[in-house]
Design a protein around this motif. Structure first.
Motif, mmCIF file in Angstrom:
data_model
loop_
_atom_site.group_PDB
_atom_site.id
_atom_site.type_symbol
_atom_site.label_atom_id
_atom_site.label_comp_id
_atom_site.label_asym_id
_atom_site.label_seq_id
_atom_site.Cartn_x
_atom_site.Cartn_y
_atom_site.Cartn_z
ATOM 1 N N GLU A 195 -23.777 3.099 21.097
ATOM 2 C CA GLU A 195 -25.131 2.673 21.481
ATOM 3 C C GLU A 195 -25.950 3.841 21.984
ATOM 4 O OE1 GLU A 195 -22.441 0.975 22.797
ATOM 5 O OE2 GLU A 195 -22.567 -0.630 21.311
ATOM 6 N N VAL B 231 -29.850 -4.804 20.238
ATOM 7 C CA VAL B 231 -28.811 -3.794 20.492
ATOM 8 C C VAL B 231 -28.667 -3.571 21.990
ATOM 9 C CG1 VAL B 231 -28.194 -1.381 20.189
ATOM 10 C CG2 VAL B 231 -29.140 -2.651 18.283
ATOM 11 N N ALA B 232 -29.820 -3.447 22.668
ATOM 12 C CA ALA B 232 -29.787 -3.174 24.102
ATOM 13 C C ALA B 232 -29.150 -4.342 24.844
ATOM 14 C CB ALA B 232 -31.194 -2.914 24.616
ATOM 15 N N LEU C 189 -41.320 0.951 21.423
ATOM 16 C CA LEU C 189 -40.026 1.236 20.812
ATOM 17 C C LEU C 189 -39.321 2.332 21.599
ATOM 18 C CD1 LEU C 189 -38.104 0.690 18.564
ATOM 19 C CD2 LEU C 189 -39.425 2.138 17.055
ATOM 20 N N VAL D 168 -38.368 -3.595 14.266
ATOM 21 C CA VAL D 168 -37.453 -2.591 14.829
ATOM 22 C C VAL D 168 -37.367 -2.754 16.347
ATOM 23 C CG1 VAL D 168 -36.956 -0.148 15.030
ATOM 24 C CG2 VAL D 168 -37.980 -1.008 12.957
ATOM 25 N N VAL D 169 -38.510 -3.061 16.980
ATOM 26 C CA VAL D 169 -38.489 -3.278 18.435
ATOM 27 C C VAL D 169 -37.538 -4.429 18.771
ATOM 28 C CG1 VAL D 169 -39.860 -4.050 20.389
ATOM 29 C CG2 VAL D 169 -40.783 -2.337 18.860
ATOM 30 N N THR E 249 -50.254 0.633 16.207
ATOM 31 C CA THR E 249 -49.090 1.476 15.962
ATOM 32 C C THR E 249 -48.810 2.364 17.160
ATOM 33 O OG1 THR E 249 -50.619 2.745 14.630
ATOM 34 C CG2 THR E 249 -48.930 1.553 13.479
ATOM 35 N N ALA F 259 -32.997 0.913 28.078
ATOM 36 C CA ALA F 259 -31.613 0.522 27.804
ATOM 37 C C ALA F 259 -30.682 1.708 28.002
ATOM 38 C CB ALA F 259 -31.504 -0.014 26.386
ATOM 39 N N ALA G 234 -25.454 -4.281 24.226
ATOM 40 C CA ALA G 234 -24.803 -3.133 24.858
ATOM 41 C C ALA G 234 -24.721 -3.322 26.363
ATOM 42 C CB ALA G 234 -25.561 -1.849 24.533
ATOM 43 N N LEU G 235 -25.716 -3.986 26.943
ATOM 44 C CA LEU G 235 -25.736 -4.114 28.392
ATOM 45 C C LEU G 235 -24.903 -5.287 28.900
ATOM 46 C CD1 LEU G 235 -29.423 -3.276 29.264
ATOM 47 C CD2 LEU G 235 -27.426 -1.838 29.372
ATOM 48 N N LEU H 165 -42.518 -2.362 12.403
ATOM 49 C CA LEU H 165 -42.227 -1.750 13.704
ATOM 50 C C LEU H 165 -41.831 -2.805 14.722
ATOM 51 C CD1 LEU H 165 -44.951 0.966 14.145
ATOM 52 C CD2 LEU H 165 -42.506 1.269 13.925
ATOM 53 N N ALA H 166 -42.539 -3.932 14.692
ATOM 54 C CA ALA H 166 -42.195 -5.012 15.617
ATOM 55 C C ALA H 166 -40.772 -5.477 15.343
ATOM 56 C CB ALA H 166 -43.183 -6.162 15.468
ATOM 57 N N LEU I 139 -46.980 0.052 19.554
ATOM 58 C CA LEU I 139 -45.629 -0.327 19.112
ATOM 59 C C LEU I 139 -44.673 0.858 19.182
ATOM 60 C CD1 LEU I 139 -46.419 -2.740 16.195
ATOM 61 C CD2 LEU I 139 -45.110 -3.255 18.226
ATOM 62 N N ARG J 28 -23.468 0.956 33.405
ATOM 63 C CA ARG J 28 -23.668 -0.286 34.147
ATOM 64 C C ARG J 28 -22.958 -0.319 35.480
ATOM 65 N NH1 ARG J 28 -21.866 -4.178 29.520
ATOM 66 N NH2 ARG J 28 -20.124 -2.771 29.778
ATOM 67 N N PRO K 177 -47.150 -2.134 11.240
ATOM 68 C CA PRO K 177 -46.857 -2.694 12.572
ATOM 69 C C PRO K 177 -45.851 -3.830 12.526
ATOM 70 C CG PRO K 177 -49.217 -2.620 12.202
ATOM 71 C CD PRO K 177 -48.580 -2.166 10.940
ATOM 72 N N LEU L 142 -35.002 -5.387 16.984
ATOM 73 C CA LEU L 142 -33.639 -4.922 16.728
ATOM 74 C C LEU L 142 -33.114 -4.131 17.929
ATOM 75 C CD1 LEU L 142 -31.262 -4.498 14.772
ATOM 76 C CD2 LEU L 142 -32.406 -2.456 13.953
ATOM 77 N N VAL L 143 -33.981 -3.255 18.457
ATOM 78 C CA VAL L 143 -33.579 -2.469 19.631
ATOM 79 C C VAL L 143 -33.282 -3.401 20.801
ATOM 80 C CG1 VAL L 143 -34.399 -0.838 21.353
ATOM 81 C CG2 VAL L 143 -34.734 -0.367 18.955
#
Lengths: 210, 485
Positions: free
Chosen positions: B110, A160-161, B140, A153-154, B133, B147, A164-165, A150-151, B136, B153, A147, A156-157
């Motif tokens: 992206e 990125v988001a 994710l 990676v969350v 898990t 996004a 990107a936005l 995973l957190a 999460l 946009r 976990p 990181l996303v």
């Protein structure tokens, strides 16, 4: 009454008062400062529960970083908070009823057999030499490593988001491009124009008044 | 608790996830160094990565159940099969989206990397064996999808769709978490096996467990888009640009099925009597609302959104049967449904051009005059969605209905049949428009790149073929469910 209990009640009283002042203070800077006090007192109550790592993190992250940032933002923005607060007292009766009902419900649940203080045994004081921080670290990097990753990676996303936005190549924004600057040659910048040292006067003088 | 040890053997069951994460991160970096005109490199690398991981996952099919990461991660046959299905589905989604994205200048790195991260989230959901898990993985997936929808946009509609999706999704996550925390309070564990054990030995406080269950089911219904938690589905499907809609509509349904199975059938199996009634209400409402409101739609994407709602009703029908037969037919249903969704949105993408969205029913008018083959492709897909033989949708519906009948849900089965008869109307209307009406605005031939035409044709043929020879996939699903539960 032993010392920890007295300390708990003292901290709890300060915490409640500070939290109340956060929402009633007229000056936003004062509200932020009261919030700092609330965080700090909450950290102190956690210390009473032997959760020293959480307490330290709360002070470091929230008091040290988040609230300071917040104070800066509040000081920089010129918002008329009195205007935002207009009509606040009109909502107080309803808000008070809702709040009281919620508190009543919570007391019902917390006091009932599901969450009563006696339904879960107190873990008691940890043995001497026990390190909360070490235990948390051990758990996060061994049993909960999946976990934990995973957190990561969350997050990181999220980065990125967010980029990107929000990242936009604006046409009007000016910036230097070193590659282009280095690639500049004489020919691109300087134009040598051949011209005669003296210019011939026009063959026929223009007619005056034409 | 004994100290965890890590060796290659403990990491082996999670190899698809680990490889996908590594590839997604590499792709992020590679994309940084590519010039704008080389964007297609990222795109093809993304597809190769997804297919590669799908092969890795396919190689694990049939391996015995392995639990690793201190009981947080399980690789059983259900997860192995579903992983292949959802990775392939994301890869096909990317393939279909290329031309559409290129024409609109959306083919940014992206889009690909967020799709990979969403796939990773789905893999984690499918293999989760622990509340943490599960949650999460879900977040994710959801974050990447929010996004992705918002990436366009400059479009107000897209932004609005992303906003709605985000706010309602966050609300659903909150409900789910609240329910999970109640269940933790009731059972004293976050690990699905231990939760199941505590419930079966009635060590858990029943009131508290039922209280938590209500919130969990509500959260799940939100994520699935079942009535009365369906409000976001039509707006998001219609508002998002079509590739994002396809990404939301196909693979995540497979992951959501696994999520529901893990949480309800496995972890909360002891409360089956409670949740099957809740699911029955959700299923009946979804079938009614989905099918009836789809009739009134003129926008194909919105119509397919309502059709999704009704299909989720059918999916719930299989799950609420509570038997191995019901679970495996629901699994068959969700895999074939993903296939049909890919084909139907693939057709919208195929017919769309730069500056033109083929998202209205009118745009399919007289398709037969423009391309006999692709009109046939759409016909197969619509027949399948409506549940008309020999397309696979019929068998999928039949299997689910049989399972529900065996479990004694006669009224629900009768209701479902009635509703799908009503639902057949709006699918057949599309067929009527394609074959019996004249095209409007001239007869431009159907364009589209060769790779997309080939894959889309194969996709539709698979829908047809699975309807004629369903046994291999059905057997696979049945074996997967018996091996996993």
């Amino acid at each position: 009454m032993n010392l920890p209990l007295i300390a708990f009640y003292a901290f709890a009283a300060i915490l409640l008062f500070a939290a109340l002042r956060v929402i009633t203070a007229r000056n936003p800077v004062h509200a932020a400062l009261w919030l700092v006090l609330a965080f700090f007192t909450a950290a102190a109550t956690w210390l009473l529960l032997y959760a020293e790592f959480l307490a330290i993190t709360l002070v470091l992250v929230y008091v040290g970083a988040v609230m300071v940032l917040f104070l800066f933002v509040v000081m920089m923005l010129d918002i008329n908070f009195d205007k935002l607060r207009e009509g606040f007292w009109g909502h107080v009766p309803l808000a008070a009823i809702v709040g009281a009902l919620m508190a009543f419900e919570m007391v019902l649940v917390v006091g009932s057999r599901e969450f009563g203080g006696d339904s879960v045994a107190s873990p008691g004081a940890p043995p001497p030499g026990h390190s909360n921080t070490k235990e948390l670290g051990r758990l996060i990097y061994t049993d909960y490593v999946f976990p934990f990753e995973l957190a990561a990676v969350v997050l990181l996303v999220a980065i990125v988001a967010a980029i990107a936005l929000t990242l936009r190549q604006r046409k009007e924004s000016r910036y230097q491009d070193p590659t282009e600057q280095l690639a500049a040659t004489r020919a691109g910048r300087l134009k040598i124009v051949k011209m005669a040292a003296e210019r011939e006067p026009p063959a026929t003088p223009p007619e005056a008044g034409a | 608790m004994n100290t965890a040890t890590f060796s290659l053997a403990t990491l082996a069951p999670a190899i698809p996830e680990i490889v996908l994460l590594a590839l997604a991160c590499t792709l992020l970096l590679v994309d940084l160094f590519l010039a704008e005109r080389d964007r297609h490199v990222t795109y093809w690398l993304g597809i190769v990565a997804l297919l590669g991981v799908a092969v890795l996952a396919a190689l694990t099919i049939g391996r015995p159940t392995a639990v690793t990461f201190q009981g947080m991660f399980v690789s059983d046959m259900m997860s192995q099969v579903l992983k292949v299905a959802l990775l392939a589905s994301v890869a096909i989604t990317l393939l279909y989206s290329r031309e559409y994205l290129e024409a609109r200048g959306l083919l940014a790195g992206e889009f690909v990397s967020l799709s990979l991260f969403a796939s990773l989230g789905m893999l984690v959901m499918v293999s989760a064996n622990h509340f943490l898990t599960l949650y999460l993985g879900l977040e994710l997936l959801a974050l990447s999808l929010y996004a992705l929808v918002a990436l366009q946009r400059d479009s107000v509609v897209s932004t609005e769709a992303a906003m709605k999706y985000f706010v309602l999704g966050a609300l659903a996550s909150g409900m789910l978490l609240y329910g999970l925390s109640m269940l933790y309070g009731a059972t004293g564990s976050l690990e699905l096996n231990r939760v199941a054990l505590a419930l079966s030995h009635s060590q858990a406080n029943p009131t508290l467990a039922a209280f938590g269950l209500v919130f969990v089911v509500a959260g799940l219904a939100f994520k699935l888009g079942a009535v009365p938690f369906h409000m976001w589905v039509p707006d998001v499907y219609q508002g998002a640009y079509t590739p994002a809609t396809l990404l939301i509509g196909a693979a995540p349904k497979i992951a959501a099925f696994a999520f529901v199975m893990r949480l309800l059938a496995h972890g909360l199996g002891g409360l089956a009597a409670d949740w099957s009634v809740m699911l029955a209400i959700l299923a009946a409402a979804s079938l009614a609302v989905g099918n009836l409101l789809a009739i009134a739609q003129t926008n194909l994407k919105r119509m397919l959104a309502y059709s999704t709602i009704s299909h989720m009703g059918f999916l719930l029908l299989g799950i609420l049967s509570g038997s191995d037969n019901g679970y495996s037919s629901a699994m068959f249903y969700v895999i074939t449904y993903a296939l049909m969704t890919l084909a139907s949105f693939g057709m919208i993408l195929l017919l769309s051009r730069a500056g033109f969205e083929a998202e209205n029913l009118e745009d399919f008018r007289g398709l037969n005059k423009r391309s006999k083959w692709f009109a046939f492709v759409m016909l197969v897909v619509m027949f399948s969605l409506a549940g008309i033989p020999p397309a696979v949708g019929f068998l999928a519906k039949l299997a689910v209905l049989q399972a529900a009948l065996e479990a004694g849900w006669t009224w629900l089965v009768v209701f479902a049949v009635l509703m799908s008869v009503i639902g057949a109307f709006y699918y057949l209307r599309v067929v009527k428009l394609m074959y019996m009406d004249e095209p409007v605005g001239g007869e431009p031939p159907v364009a589209g790149r060769a790779d997309m035409r080939v894959v889309l044709s194969a996709n539709a043929l698979a829908v047809l073929l699975l309807g004629i020879v369903p046994a291999p996939l059905m057997d696979l699903c049945a074996r997967a469910i018996t091996a996993s539960l």
